[in-house]
Design an enzyme around this catalytic site. Structure first.
Site, PDB file in Angstrom:
ATOM      1  N   HIS A  67      28.821 -20.700   6.995  1.00 21.58           N
ATOM      2  CA  HIS A  67      28.681 -19.253   6.825  1.00 21.58           C
ATOM      3  C   HIS A  67      27.687 -18.927   5.722  1.00 21.58           C
ATOM      4  O   HIS A  67      27.297 -19.788   4.938  1.00 21.58           O
ATOM      5  CB  HIS A  67      30.034 -18.619   6.477  1.00 21.58           C
ATOM      6  N   GLU A  71      31.019 -14.470   4.907  1.00 20.69           N
ATOM      7  CA  GLU A  71      32.135 -14.359   3.972  1.00 20.69           C
ATOM      8  C   GLU A  71      31.896 -13.187   3.030  1.00 20.69           C
ATOM      9  O   GLU A  71      30.758 -12.896   2.640  1.00 20.69           O
ATOM     10  CB  GLU A  71      32.285 -15.648   3.166  1.00 20.69           C
ATOM     11  N   HIS A 131      15.860 -19.257   1.078  1.00 19.11           N
ATOM     12  CA  HIS A 131      16.440 -18.559   2.222  1.00 19.11           C
ATOM     13  C   HIS A 131      17.257 -19.477   3.119  1.00 19.11           C
ATOM     14  O   HIS A 131      17.201 -20.707   3.013  1.00 19.11           O
ATOM     15  CB  HIS A 131      15.356 -17.840   3.043  1.00 19.11           C
ATOM     16  N   ASN A 165      13.349 -15.916  19.150  1.00 19.43           N
ATOM     17  CA  ASN A 165      12.501 -16.483  20.187  1.00 19.43           C
ATOM     18  C   ASN A 165      12.424 -15.495  21.347  1.00 19.43           C
ATOM     19  O   ASN A 165      13.453 -15.046  21.867  1.00 19.43           O
ATOM     20  CB  ASN A 165      13.082 -17.825  20.647  1.00 19.43           C
TER      21      ASN A 165
END
Length: 329
Positions: A104, A150, A16, A80
């Site tokens: 990106h 993108e 991730h 947060n």
């Protein structure tokens, strides 16, 4: 004598990319528009933050039905508490001087013109539309915090010119781009230390930069058969793009922003491994720079390695290979 634990980098996954967000409701809404599904939410009220994990999970998705850490191409949104109501809080998207670093994320889509029109129709802005600039085959949408996403096509541009529909179940979270100061040092780190394979090199001497695309063997998914004129990499998930602007390596004062110093934004990329203890011992033997060892702090099931530019690389256990979840929530 107990057998020494081993680790096989060919089982690793670029799991991730973590992004801090101001308002999770708005951010989740945007990424769901792109076809991602919230597959898990972890709450840490004592530390005043929540984590939202989103991934492509349609029946035809690469990792459909897999646990969170047995996937590639996941987006982790970190919220947060209180930022959503703080008018002064603003995310660093990584593309504004003097805080450039992260560039990106990227999705690949079936019909790029229709996909971009759908995003625009939903009211979202673009950093670059298809018709802007010289590169007419890519676009950059802006998420609610101004992060660049993108958009690339899984088919040649001319093949989708007259197509007005798009199917989000075919989309893939293709790659994450970070800028690097010294390409040789970064390529050595990601290949020799992290165990990735260099998939493709895309030099652009006129613009004085080169892009390097890396990935893991475990994520080498090229089905369906790529369309003519389109790289099979467009169908992959979990690709890391390193962007090297020529000459930065020879400037002793040059440095990229890692996203974790103020102003914050991008947090880290994450690699899931077959055996986290053995993997971390291997990193130790390779004399990596640590941000956090497994034994540091309260969370004993995650570690963070620093790449040559100081970007954080989280190390987590692949839950499927361990046979148990990383978190009990």
């Amino acid at each position: 004598m107990a057998a020494t634990k081993t680790t096989d980098t060919s089982t690793y996954k670029l799991n991730h990319t973590m992004l801090r967000v101001k308002d999770p409701k708005e951010s989740v809404k945007f990424y769901e528009l792109l076809g991602l599904t919230q597959i898990r939410k972890l709450q840490f009220p004592e530390a005043k933050f929540d984590l939202y994990f989103l991934a492509y999970d349609s029946p035809t998705a690469v990792s459909h039905g897999h646990s969170v850490f047995d996937r590639e191409g996941v987006i982790e949104l970190t919220h947060n508490y209180g930022t959503e109501s703080d008018p002064a809080y603003k995310i660093n998207n990584g593309n504004v001087e003097p805080h450039r670093g992260f560039g990106h994320t990227c999705i690949s889509v079936d019909n790029i013109q229709a996909a971009c029109q759908r995003i625009e129709d939903a009211g979202y802005k673009f950093q670059k539309k298809l018709t802007d600039g010289r590169m007419r085959n890519i676009a950059f949408a802006l998420d609610p915090d101004g992060y660049w996403v993108e958009i690339i096509g899984q088919k040649p541009l001319e093949a989708t010119a007259d197509v007005t529909t798009t199917d989000v179940t075919t989309y893939r979270m293709n790659h994450t781009m970070i800028r690097v100061k010294d390409s040789e040092k970064s390529l050595h780190f990601y290949q020799e230390v992290m165990g990735m394979t260099l998939l493709r090199t895309a030099p652009n001497p006129a613009a004085k930069f080169t892009n390097f695309f890396l990935g893991y063997a475990a994520g080498n998914v090229t089905s369906p058969t790529p369309a003519e004129g389109v790289s099979s990499a467009a169908y992959r998930e979990g690709v890391l793009e390193l962007t090297w602007n020529h000459g930065t390596e020879s400037d002793p004062d040059f440095a990229y922003h890692d996203g974790n110093k103020e102003p914050q934004g991008f947090g880290h990329i994450c690699v899931s491994v077959d055996d986290i203890d053995a993997a971390c011992q291997r990193f130790e033997d390779l004399k990596v720079n640590w941000k956090k060892r497994l034994t540091d702090g309260r969370m004993k099931n995650v570690a963070f390695v620093l790449d040559p530019d100081g970007y954080w690389v989280e190390i987590v256990q692949n839950e499927r290979l361990a046979g148990k979840p990383n978190f009990d929530q």
